[in-house]
Structure formats: structure tokens, C-alpha cells
Enzyme design. Structure first.
Site, mmCIF file in Angstrom:
data_model
loop_
_atom_site.group_PDB
_atom_site.id
_atom_site.type_symbol
_atom_site.label_atom_id
_atom_site.label_comp_id
_atom_site.label_asym_id
_atom_site.label_seq_id
_atom_site.Cartn_x
_atom_site.Cartn_y
_atom_site.Cartn_z
ATOM 1 N N ASP A 195 0.804 -1.256 0.036
ATOM 2 C CA ASP A 195 0.156 -0.055 -0.071
ATOM 3 C C ASP A 195 0.936 1.390 0.065
ATOM 4 O OD1 ASP A 195 -2.604 1.049 0.164
ATOM 5 O OD2 ASP A 195 -2.064 1.722 2.106
ATOM 6 N N MET A 276 -7.891 5.985 2.915
ATOM 7 C CA MET A 276 -8.051 7.135 2.144
ATOM 8 C C MET A 276 -6.701 7.284 1.052
ATOM 9 S SD MET A 276 -10.793 8.437 2.358
ATOM 10 C CE MET A 276 -10.691 9.960 1.462
ATOM 11 N N ARG A 277 -5.705 6.568 1.139
ATOM 12 C CA ARG A 277 -4.371 6.859 0.558
ATOM 13 C C ARG A 277 -4.623 6.598 -0.957
ATOM 14 N NH1 ARG A 277 -1.234 3.703 3.387
ATOM 15 N NH2 ARG A 277 -0.221 5.408 4.469
ATOM 16 N N ALA A 278 -5.571 5.808 -1.266
ATOM 17 C CA ALA A 278 -5.911 5.637 -2.740
ATOM 18 C C ALA A 278 -6.518 7.034 -3.245
ATOM 19 C CB ALA A 278 -6.924 4.380 -3.015
#
Length: 677
Positions: A195, A276-278
Site C-alpha cells: 500500500d 484514503m491513501r488511494a
């Protein structure tokens, strides 16, 4: 200007998505790096190393070992404070982290030379400091030791490296573009590190003859005259470098309209990604793509390109799910997202992923270099198509007939099965081991690995007056040296021996068995084990999967497993014994854990006219004599139980468990496999 020793970036044939991903990160390093997945021999490392020649030069504080920016020096820099720093210029660095690197080399350590000669505690920076404001490249990142992965995760998350060891307490900036390459056949990457990569790209060799011909032609020309070949592509590389610099300068002025922001959020929600990283990565990549093509605002075209690169590795809900996104899925998500933008739907976006001109010589298009087909393999063969090699396709019937693969029960968190004692195998997370890295237990005069600095200095300090020391530093003698005794965790070879006979299938237990073994395989994946799979049914046993680091391959074979026929348990144990013998010759330090999954109802003897159960017990005794740790998972059910699996477990000298006892939630505690004396 590219280095004559390196292959020029512009000369790479095909791999459009890979080149674009690297260039977008060069424009906007906050995207978070690139993970390059692909088969061996596809120029993954060549492309990454060529990137460094295109990066703009850096302004650094002169003499600072940590590469501080003169315009905004790090207030906590160990070489600071930089009050009125002198500026210098140097090329951007591409720092390579070898798979076998030590913790000291990565984060730095006590400067041993100064400690022993000057008597001061000085910090020697590591690779994280060298990579600050540059590129940190990890080849075969999926094989990186877990303790190094943990350090990378911390630095990537915080942008700083913290060192607390051997009396040294230091923190310094460590913001870098993380680029990793890997071959999925050698095992997958831990989800936590997966990720952290902003973008991911699948690469494979082209199948087009013209493209492969051009690859060979350029490579041979480079090997014959590296300097001349690089000079021929210097103009193309210079154009790319100038375009990167221009896009970086334009980046702050690129607008992200609210409609496109909502489109980004809608696409991420449609694919049900974690966290929320995406969303943030997708937004940054879209902005960078707009700047790359010279636009002043993000459009749907930029969002589509960013989603294709940022989402494939984030939509995996299980470690054994196939990564990737099919183009029709992405197109549908973009169409659905149009409803959230409040604007008319834009159809058929046609992004141009080509990162630059072909340069001299012209590059043939490479249809084989796009993202791999992400449709994945079916859990069972197509009804009318050929079965995989070695798979029985007889229809279900009596006696020696077969049944189609069972649908596995839902997987669960498996309890820990480990080999007793202390080993010296490869780093992992299963059994105790004497480690070359990890937690130092104590200092010793003989055993251990590496110098225990504090112990050495403590032993030498009381003798300084006797030895007549007159200046700074310590007078150290050979008998003062202490070694660090460390304890860590090792990975093991977990060999599964699975009963696929009719006695397992007839009671409809194979779905529960398959679900349980998949749960154990997931545990092996998390603990970095090698795994193998032996199955037995019908006339004998077969090695369904030789020992490998690709746990995903074991899951695929297990899910396609057919059942039926008689139960040659003795042959399964003997086949496992032979396989373990060969593996001991290949890797004598890696200890094995044998997991036998059966109801114990042997019906095929190892010798003509022999007793099947007695032969199975005899085979188990031979395995036990080899000193193999074992666990027998008893799958017998029903009101009447013969207890045959218990006899096999006793002969193996191992631990016996009921199928339902494999769940960590159902049974508390740790199960240690009994190792034969």
C-alpha cells in the site's frame, strides 16, 4: 545527460505504462513511488536505473551528509543547524538497497572508528540518509527481510528516519521516491508495504516479433559501444529531462476542479479500496499527468490514467486475490462516477501514455508490454476445455471416480504452528532462531554474530589505566571483543500432505478441509515461509507443488484439487519424506514443519498384500526418524471414530489436532509441533 555506463531511458522499447509511472513520480514525488511487477528478463531494473539520469540536479547544503535543501534546511538535521548555509549542486541519487542489506547499513549506526579512536559517540548515516530527496530502489523487494521492511514502512510514512541504538539517538529527514521491482513467481509482497507504493505496473515481454527484434538490436548495439549508443539518444533524454523540469515548475498551478475531485472519490469508492491513501495518490497522479501533458487543469483523461496505475494493487481484499483491474471495470466505474460530477458524461477517453518521443532509430509499438491480463485463473477448468496437466477429469462416480474441486469454506485466522527449539534459518516470523539481526539478548565472548559495541567498550573501559592510555579513545585488545547474541524468528518449510481420497469427499468435508488449509497457507504467507503441497488419492501420491516461496501458487493448486478414489496414506508420507530429504540438501538450515491433513483411513498398502494402516504407521515412523517436526490434522467426523489419524500422529511423534482446533479464535494458546529426538 545520461551516463555512458547506463542504458538510456528513451531507448527502452515499449513498457509505456512503466515509463509513464516513473515520469509522473519524477514530476510529483509525493505520489509515493512505483512497484514494478513482472516476469524475469523484462528490463525492469534497466528502466528504473535509467530514470536517475533524467532527474533535475539538487541544490544541497554544502558539506551536509543528509542532503538538506539550502532554501529550507531541516531544523533537526544531525549536521545542523544550518543558519546561513552555503549551497552546492549535485545530481539526484538513485540509491540501491540490496535484499541482503543489514539494518545498520539501512538506517546507520554508531561510527565504530570514531568511537574507538576518539572516544565519542558519532552517528554514521545509512542508505536512508543517502536516498533523501532522491530515489531508493529495491530490486526483488518481495524478498526483502521483514525487519528492513518495517524500517522502510516507518520512514516512508513519516518522511524521517529514527535511530535508537547503541547509545545513539538520531532523527533525520528521509523523503525519497520508493521504487521496487519484483517477480510474483517468487512470492507476494506484504500488504502493508504494497500500500505504500503509489502506483503499480505489470510488465511482460512482448510477443510481437518486430518489437522483440528491436529490443535485441538496441541491446546489442549498447553492449558493443555504450558511450556511442548513449550519445545517439542524448537528445531524446535531454528533451525528457527538460519536460520533467517544466512539469515540476507547472505543477503548483494545475487546478483540480471539484467535479474531478468528486470523480476521484467516486471511483475509489466503487472499487471499495481500504483507507484514503488511494484517493490522495489518485489525485496527485492526476495532477502530475495534467502537468506532464501541459494542461492547466485536471480532466477525466488524467483521472482515468491515474486510476489505471494507482488502483490495481489496492483492490485486493485477500492476499491470494489476483491483482489488477480489467479495463471494462474501470470504464464502467468512470461512467458511474460521471453522475457524481454534475457534468455530462465523457465517453471513451483516449489517454496517451507515451512518455516521450521515440528518439533516434524509432521505437516499434509494443502491444505485449501493456498491463498483463488481469482476468486471473479460474478455480476450476472450463467445462469444455482441457484440464491442467496432471488433473483427473473423470466424471464423478463410484470407486476410483473423482469429484470436482470443492468450494472452500471461509478462511479464518489460523493458530500458530511452529517448530520447537531454536534454529538458524532464513529470517521470518514463525519459529525461534539464532539471528544475524534482530534483538540482541546479551554480549558473549565466543558465540553470536557481529560485534556487541557496548559490551566491547564496557569490557575495555576498566583496563585503560593499566594499559597506559594517554589520549582520547579506548585501547582495545582482542580479548575485549564481545559478540552480540541475537534472537529472532525464522521462516520454515511448511509441507502440506493433503488426503484427497474418496473417504474425505464422501462426507462432504473437503470444503472445510480446503478452507482450513487455505487459512494455514495465509498464515504461511504472513510468516514468509516456503510451502509445498503433496496430495494422495487413488493409486498413489503426487507432488502437487514443489517447495516454493509463492504461497499463491499453493492456493491455486489446492483450489483446483479433485477428490475421489482410495487412500494411499503410506505413499503420501513416503513421498513427503523424499521431498524433505531433497530440500535438506538444498537448504540445510531451513527447518521443516510437516502438516498432514487426513482422517487416517488408509486403504492402499505400500507393499502388495500388506496392511494399509500398518504401512502408514511404519511410514510415519520413518519420517519421525528423520527428525521432522509434524502436526496431524484429524478430519475424521461422525458418531463413530476409529482414531486412525491419532495412531499416525503418535508414530510421527508430533502434535495431533482436530480440524476445528486450527482456528486461533476457537482455541487459545500456541501449538508447538513435537520434534522427534
Amino acid at each position: 545527460m545520461p551516463s555512458p555506463a547506463g542504458f538510456p531511458f528513451s531507448a527502452v522499447v515499449g513498457h509505456a505504462d512503466l515509463r509513464l509511472s516513473l515520469l509522473l513520480n519524477a514530476v510529483h514525488p509525493a505520489i509515493g513511488g512505483v512497484l514494478v511487477r513482472g516476469e524475469k528478463g523484462t528490463a525492469k531494473s534497466t528502466v528504473v536505473r535509467a530514470l536517475a539520469a533524467l532527474l533535475p540536479a539538487l541544490a544541497v547544503v554544502e558539506g551536509c551528509r543528509f542532503g538538506c535543501d539550502p532554501a529550507a534546511p531541516d531544523p533537526g538535521c544531525p549536521d545542523g543547524p544550518h543558519l546561513e548555509p552555503d549551497a552546492a549542486s549535485r545530481p539526484a541519487r538513485l540509491v540501491e538497497l540490496p535484499v541482503g542489506a543489514t539494518e545498520d547499513r539501512l538506517i546507520g549506526s554508531l561510527d565504530l572508528e570514531r568511537a574507538l579512536t576518539e572516544g565519542v559517540r558519532a552517528y554514521q548515516p545509512g542508505l536512508l540518509a543517502a536516498a533523501h530527496r532522491g530515489v531508493l530502489y529495491v530490486d526483488e523487494v518481495n524478498l526483502l527481510h521483514d525487519h528492513l521492511v518495517d524500517l522502510l514502512l516507518d520512514a516512508a510514512a513519516m518522511g524521517r528516519a529514527h535511530v535508537e541504538r547503541e547509545g545513539v539517538s538520531v532523527a533525520h529527514a528521509a523523503s525519497f521516491l520508493l521504487v521496487g521491482t519484483m517477480n510474483p513467481e517468487e512470492g507476494e509482497l506484504r500488504p502493508q508495504l504494497l500500500d505504500r507504493f503509489g502506483l503499480t505496473v505489470e510488465v511482460r515481454a512482448a510477443r510481437d516479433v518486430d518489437t522483440r527484434t528491436e529490443v535485441i538490436r538496441r541491446r546489442l548495439a549498447f553492449e558493443a559501444d555504450p558511450a556511442g549508443f548513449a550519445a545517439g539518444w542524448a537528445a531524446a533524454d535531454a528533451d525528457l529531462a527538460a519536460r520533467i523540469a517544466a512539469a515540476r515548475a507547472a505543477l503548483p498551478g494545475v487546478a483540480l476542479p471539484d467535479a474531478e475531485l468528486r470523480r476521484i472519490a467516486a471511483v475509489c469508492a466503487a472499487f471499495d479500496v481500504d483507507g484514503m491513501r488511494a484517493d490522495l495518490v489518485l489525485a496527485r497522479a492526476a495532477i502530475a499527468h495534467a502537468a506532464w501533458r501541459g494542461a492547466d487543469a485536471v480532466t477525466e483523461e488524467d483521472v482515468a490514467v491515474a486510476a489505471r496505475l494507482a488502483l490495481p494493487h489496492r483492490r485486493r481484499r485477500d492476499p491470494f486475490d489476483e491483482p489488477g483491474i480489467e479495463q471494462d471495470q474501470l470504464d464502467q466505474a468512470l461512467r458511474d462516477a460521471a453522475e457524481q460530477t454534475g457534468e455530462p458524461e465523457r465517453t471513451d477517453p483516449d489517454p496517451d501514455p507515451d512518455p516521450g518521443p521515440d528518439g533516434p532509430g524509432g521505437g516499434a509499438p509494443d502491444p505485449g508490454d501493456g498491463p498483463a491480463d488481469d482476468s486471473g485463473q479460474s478455480d476450476s477448468p472450463p467445462p469444455d476445455g482441457p484440464a491442467p496437466e496432471g488433473q483427473d477429469t473423470q466424471p464423478k462416480g463410484k470407486g476410483g471416480g473423482t469429484q470436482a474441486p470443492a468450494t472452500p469454506d471461509p478462511a479464518f485466522t489460523a493458530r500458530l504452528l511452529q517448530v520447537d527449539g531454536v534454529g538458524e534459518g532464513a529470517p521470518g516470523r514463525r519459529s525461534r532462531s539464532r539471528a544475524g539481526s534482530g534483538r540482541a539478548l546479551r554480549a558473549a565472548t565466543s558465540q553470536g554474530s557481529g560485534i556487541h559495541l557496548v559490551g566491547t567498550m564496557t569490557a575495555a573501559a576498566p583496563m585503560q589505566l593499566v594499559r597506559g592510555r594517554s589520549g582520547p579513545g579506548l585501547v582495545v585488545r582482542p580479548d575485549d571483543v564481545r559478540r552480540a547474541v541475537r534472537e529472532g524468528r525464522e521462516s520454515n518449510l511448511v509441507l502440506f500432505v493433503v488426503d484427497a481420497s474418496g473417504s474425505m469427499a464422501a462426507r462432504k468435508r473437503m470444503s472445510a478441509v480446503t478452507g482450513a488449509v487455505i487459512s494455514l497457507l495465509r498464515d504461511a504467507y504472513q510468516r514468509r515461509d516456503k510451502v509445498g503441497l503433496v496430495t494422495f488419492r487413488g493409486p498413489g501420491a503426487e507432488v502437487a507443488l514443489p517447495p516454493t516461496s509463492s504461497v499463491e501458487a499453493a492456493v491455486a493448486r489446492l483450489r483446483a484439487l479433485r477428490t475421489g478414489g482410495r487412500t494411499p496414506l503410506a505413499d503420501g508420507l513416503l513421498r513427503a519424506r523424499e521431498l524433505l530429504r531433497v530440500e535438506r540438501l538444498r537448504d540445510p538450515r531451513r527447518r521443516a514443519l510437516l502438516v498432514v491433513v487426513t482422517d487416517g483411513r488408509a486403504t492402499v498398502a505400500a507393499r502388495p498384500g500388506g496392511d494399509a494402516v500398518a504401512d502408514a504407521v511404519r511410514a510415519a515412523g520413518l519420517v519421525a526418524a528423520d527428525g521432522v517436526a509434524s502436526v496431524v490434522v484429524d478430519c475424521e467426523s461422525g458418531p463413530v471414530r476409529l482414531g486412525l489419524a491419532g495412531r499416525v500422529s503418535a508414530a510421527l511423534g508430533g502434535t495431533g489436532l482436530r480440524l476445528e482446533e486450527l482456528s486461533a479464535d476457537a482455541v487459545a494458546g500456541v501449538v508447538r509441533a513435537a520434534r522427534a529426538a
